[in-house]
Design an enzyme around this catalytic site. Structure first.
Site, PDB file in Angstrom:
ATOM      1  N   SER A   1      -9.758  -0.668   7.051  1.00  0.00           N
ATOM      2  CA  SER A   1      -9.372  -0.777   5.867  1.00  0.00           C
ATOM      3  C   SER A   1      -8.850  -2.346   4.820  1.00  0.00           C
ATOM      4  O   SER A   1      -8.716  -1.853   3.657  1.00  0.00           O
ATOM      5  CB  SER A   1      -8.889   0.329   5.779  1.00  0.00           C
ATOM      6  OG  SER A   1      -9.094   1.372   5.197  1.00  0.00           O
TER       7      SER A   1
ATOM      8  N   SER B   1     -10.005   1.163   2.839  1.00  0.00           N
ATOM      9  CA  SER B   1      -8.783   2.095   2.164  1.00  0.00           C
ATOM     10  C   SER B   1      -7.776   1.254   1.689  1.00  0.00           C
ATOM     11  O   SER B   1      -6.950   1.475   0.395  1.00  0.00           O
ATOM     12  CB  SER B   1      -7.827   3.161   3.117  1.00  0.00           C
ATOM     13  OG  SER B   1      -7.763   2.678   3.626  1.00  0.00           O
TER      14      SER B   1
ATOM     15  N   LYS C   1       0.765  -1.244   0.122  1.00  0.00           N
ATOM     16  CA  LYS C   1      -0.310  -0.077   0.305  1.00  0.00           C
ATOM     17  C   LYS C   1       0.880   1.365  -0.014  1.00  0.00           C
ATOM     18  O   LYS C   1       1.689   1.005   0.786  1.00  0.00           O
ATOM     19  CB  LYS C   1      -0.647  -0.300   1.441  1.00  0.00           C
ATOM     20  CG  LYS C   1      -1.743   1.253   1.502  1.00  0.00           C
ATOM     21  CD  LYS C   1      -2.600   0.560   2.257  1.00  0.00           C
ATOM     22  CE  LYS C   1      -3.437   1.670   2.671  1.00  0.00           C
ATOM     23  NZ  LYS C   1      -4.737   1.280   4.088  1.00  0.00           N
TER      24      LYS C   1
END
Ligand code: GLN
EC number: 6.3.5.7
Length: 506
Positions: A186, A162, A87
């Protein structure tokens, strides 16, 4: 690309594939996808040195083969040559780190996050940087300067957020496993939307060193994979006390995580909070999948009981008070002086801050900074914050005492399946409600895994035939139990939540 780490490692050992082949095939998919009409947009970039790293791994394997030490090599480096997704808020030395925000465009990480360093030691290859909601604030990966990440199951739908990029990358078979981050769901939420496994570990089990902070008392790195084993192995390799993170802690049973076995489900006693059974806004298909999962547990001989935990109704309110207060404070470092792309019109420091932050942050991040500062402002002498904290303390207490009598908490991951791109971006409250079932886990600091448990029906108007995830949450540091339970589930449902017998029939 193979489906699981286990298969991949076997193929690497036997010479059926090479790390270079794996990496090349992922690069090809990435390049083709970029040019497609509806690009996935999971990876923002493929790291420039992946081929070089893959070739080095292949050389190591080849020379171990010559000396008959391949097994030993993989004992030392269990993920040798295996590519993974990262990420955009986790540091990989020398690579871009932007949190999908304009304010950090062009910033390069000066060191490796501990989780990355430990995976490198295990021989794994960071394949590329993945899209996310700006500063991990969101539930759909639509709040990103790079545009949304689409759902690989249906590209008109969101991937969830996310950590949508890392999750879509795994779901689309562009990486074998992925690293995301969790503050309030997330990893589990996109895992549920994309039909893969996603784990949020106990707070502290994975070091936060090198991970950009959102809500520090809630933040935790999470892992996305195609199977519980694909999560358990990297978890065992990354976990444990880190000198650079005082909140880090050792995870017990790492050896058992390395060779994950299914649990005897008949011995489990499971709690289902009434508050999540009857939640408003729960999609009928999600309720149906949830009922099927409960039935599976019962058919295996597990005991399920409904428990009443009224404080859970306040978890989302408490979460947003705490997360946003911590975010407002954490993000103050992006001021153009310490961090962030400076805009200096030579009108003094105040104006420099204003211009830098007004220009650098997107609307959702600004909204959260404003709410966070409002909550913390002197005017309220921290009253709202204190209330949020006392609700949290109660959630922690009540959840911990529940685990004195139960092995697991069972609940849906999200009230709905994935939704159409653009359908909630202008309705922040609606977006926040996607986290209805996930935030109590972060507040209580416990581990929880979202397992792919089924699909919505064809007739569902909001999301037809989209994946649905269900959570198995455990007590603090009991990752082993929830992963072993997930493994039992996996053995009966092979990857997609549909019972194996039905998969054969169809
Ligand atoms: N959707 C939640 C939020 O926007 C959770 C985000 C996260 O876990 N990083 O705060």
């Amino acid at each position: 690309m193979f489906y699981t780490i286990e298969e991949t490692v076997e193929a690497l050992k036997s010479g059926k594939t090479t790390s270079e082949d794996l990496v090349r095939s992922s690069i090809d998919t990435f390049e083709k996808d970029k040019k497609s009409e509806k690009p996935l947009n999971a990876f923002l970039e493929v790291y420039s040195d992946v081929l070089e790293k893959a070739k080095l791994a292949d050389e190591e394997i080849a020379s171990a083969k010559k000396s008959g030490t391949v097994e030993k090599l993989f004992e030392q480096k269990p993920l040798l040559g295996v590519p993974f997704a990262v990420k955009d808020n986790i540091s990989v030395k020398g690579k871009s780190l932007t949190c999908s925000s304009k304010i950090l465009e062009g910033y390069r990480a000066p060191y490796n996050a501990t989780v990355v360093a430990r995976l490198l030691n295990a021989g794994a290859i960071p394949f590329g940087r993945c899209n996310q909601d700006e500063f991990a604030m969101g539930s759909s990966t639509e709040y990103s300067i790079y545009g949304p990440t689409r759902n690989p199951i249906n590209r008109d739908y969101v991937s969830g957020g996310s950590s949508g990029g890392s999750t879509a990358a795994v779901a689309a078979n562009q990486a074998l496993f992925g690293l995301g981050t969790e503050t309030g769901g997330s990893v589990r939420l996109p895992a549920s939307y994309c039909g893969v496994y996603g784990l949020k570990p106990t707070y502290g089990v994975l070091s936060r060193w090198g991970v950009v902070a959102y809500g520090s008392s809630l933040d935790q790195v999470g892992i996305i994979g195609h199977s519980p084993k694909d999560i358990a192995l990297p978890l065992s390799l990354m976990s444990g006390v880190d000198f650079y993170d005082d909140t880090s802690a050792d995870l017990p049973n790492c050896d058992k995580l390395k060779n994950l076995e299914a649990i005897d489900v008949s011995k489990l006693k499971i709690a289902v909070p009434k508050q999540f059974e009857q939640a408003k806004g729960m999609d009928a298909d999600v309720a149906k999948v949830f009922a099927d999962v409960k039935e599976w547990f019962v058919s295996k001989g597990a005991k399920i009981e409904i428990v009443d935990l009224p404080v859970l109704d306040a978890s989302i309110a408490s979460y947003y008070v705490i997360a946003l207060s911590e975010a407002a404070s954490n993000l103050s470092r992006f001021d153009g002086i310490r961090y962030g792309n400076r805009i200096d019109n030579e009108k003094g420091y105040d104006q420099l801050y204003i211009d830098t932050r007004s220009n650098g942050f997107g609307p959702e991040v600004k909204r959260r900074i404003i709410i966070g500062n409002y909550v913390l402002s002197e005017q309220f002498s921290g009253e709202t914050y204190k209330k949020g904290m006392s609700v949290r303390a109660r959630i922690q207490r009540e959840v911990a005492s529940l685990f004195e009598n139960y092995d697991l908490i069972l609940c849906p991951t999200c009230p709905t399946a994935s939704f159409k791109l653009g359908s909630k971006v202008d309705d922040p409250l609606e977006m926040y409600l996607s986290d209805l079932f996930t935030t109590f886990v972060n507040l209580a600091r416990i581990p929880s895994i979202s397992v792919p448990a089924g699909f919505t029906s064809k007739e569902n108007k909001n999301a037809s035939c989209m994946p649905v995830g269900i959570q198995f949450a455990g007590k603090m540091f009991d990752e082993l139990k929830i992963l072993q339970t997930a493994q039992a589930w996996e053995e009966d449902h092979k990857g997609c939540g549909i019972p194996v017998q039905e998969q054969v029939q169809n």
